[in-house]
Design an enzyme around this catalytic site. Structure first.
Site, PDB file in Angstrom:
ATOM      1  N   GLU A  46     -10.454 -70.282 -51.934  1.00 20.38           N
ATOM      2  CA  GLU A  46      -9.311 -69.369 -51.952  1.00 20.38           C
ATOM      3  C   GLU A  46      -9.391 -68.577 -53.256  1.00 20.38           C
ATOM      4  O   GLU A  46      -9.297 -69.163 -54.336  1.00 20.38           O
ATOM      5  CB  GLU A  46      -8.046 -70.221 -51.921  1.00 20.38           C
ATOM      6  CG  GLU A  46      -6.809 -69.595 -51.399  1.00 20.38           C
ATOM      7  CD  GLU A  46      -5.711 -70.656 -51.326  1.00 20.38           C
ATOM      8  OE1 GLU A  46      -4.683 -70.468 -52.000  1.00 20.38           O
ATOM      9  OE2 GLU A  46      -5.900 -71.680 -50.631  1.00 20.38           O
ATOM     10  N   ASP A  57       4.059 -69.020 -58.668  1.00 14.00           N
ATOM     11  CA  ASP A  57       3.076 -69.782 -59.419  1.00 14.00           C
ATOM     12  C   ASP A  57       3.629 -70.273 -60.754  1.00 14.00           C
ATOM     13  O   ASP A  57       4.460 -69.624 -61.382  1.00 14.00           O
ATOM     14  CB  ASP A  57       1.824 -68.923 -59.661  1.00 14.00           C
ATOM     15  CG  ASP A  57       1.082 -68.653 -58.369  1.00 14.00           C
ATOM     16  OD1 ASP A  57       0.720 -69.635 -57.711  1.00 14.00           O
ATOM     17  OD2 ASP A  57       0.875 -67.479 -58.024  1.00 14.00           O
TER      18      ASP A  57
END
Length: 259
Positions: A46, A57
């Site tokens: 990824e 995040d």
């Protein structure tokens, strides 16, 4: 057949997906890391597309995003780096990021570039399911690009079934309602959530992300899904080691086989 679909058909369990940010630690490290993951025994990869406001995040990935942008990384540059990757990389490759840069690049133009360089799928966490189905799915289908949806402990059974019926490849199963890198281990609440989703008998395999960092947590995730995704812990590995190939090989081995 799409490489992601083929992977899960041929290797339905213990799949390790590693996330890293394109252009980090250095701008031209993208292909180096990708090739090292291929050689280390990772099952799929990824690649994060750096964004200035990665709200889902945690600190580790936020820092990698900021550094990659300062290094000069862009969507255009990433596609330049990935050109020809299929000459040395056979792993399924996904791009992960936020929808805004993709829309700015142009959805069809983006999918066309993905197909040209050999990207297999996209993970765009802030793209609503209904918007994708109404406006973008025909474009993704035209270029053979899979869209990977995320589910969380808060996702309703109705929405999970809608996602399952409109998915190919796998479903990204976020282990908790938190940002990346903030969890350590697999809690009892997480296990209850995993069991609840398993009982739904979904047609798509799942990969568990958030909180996976080592052999113990990887094995725990594999008890409930077809594998796991590691992001923040892997970013720290490439952040702290000059010899990327050696560090990546060692880390992947430790996760899959134990110390």
């Amino acid at each position: 057949m799409n490489r992601i679909v083929s992977l899960f058909q041929n290797h339905p369990t213990h799949n390790l997906n590693l996330y890293f940010t394109a252009g980090y630690p250095k701008l031209e490290d993208t292909r180096t890391i990708l090739k090292a993951l291929q050689e280390s025994g990772a099952d799929l990869v990824e690649i994060g597309m750096p964004y200035s406001d990665p709200v889902a995040d945690g600190e580790t990935i936020q820092i990698s995003n900021q550094q990659a942008l300062e290094n000069g990384m862009s969507v255009k540059k990433l596609f330049e780096q990935l050109r020809g990757m299929r000459e040395e990389v056979s792993l399924p490759v996904l791009l992960m990021g936020y929808i805004n840069p993709v829309i700015q690049f142009g959805i069809e133009n983006f999918c066309q570039h993905c197909a040209e360089v050999g990207v297999d799928g996209l993970i765009l966490p802030d793209m609503p399911v209904d918007e994708y189905l109404e406006f973008y799915k025909p474009i993704f289908d035209r270029y053979g690009i899979l869209n990977i949806f995320l589910i969380t402990p808060q996702t309703s059974e109705k929405r999970i079934r809608q996602i399952d019926s409109n998915s190919e490849g796998f479903i990204y199963m976020v282990s908790s309602a938190s940002v990346t890198g903030s969890q350590t281990g697999v809690s009892q609440d997480m296990e209850a959530y995993f069991a609840r989703v398993n009982a739904m008998n979904l047609r798509n395999p799942r990969l568990i992300g958030f909180g996976i960092k080592d052999h113990e947590t990887f094995e725990k995730a594999c008890q409930h899904a077809s594998g796991a995704i590691i992001g923040s812990a892997f970013i720290r590995v490439i952040q702290q080691n000059e010899n990327l190939a050696e560090a990546i090989t060692s880390y992947v081995s430790s996760v899959k086989q134990g110390a």
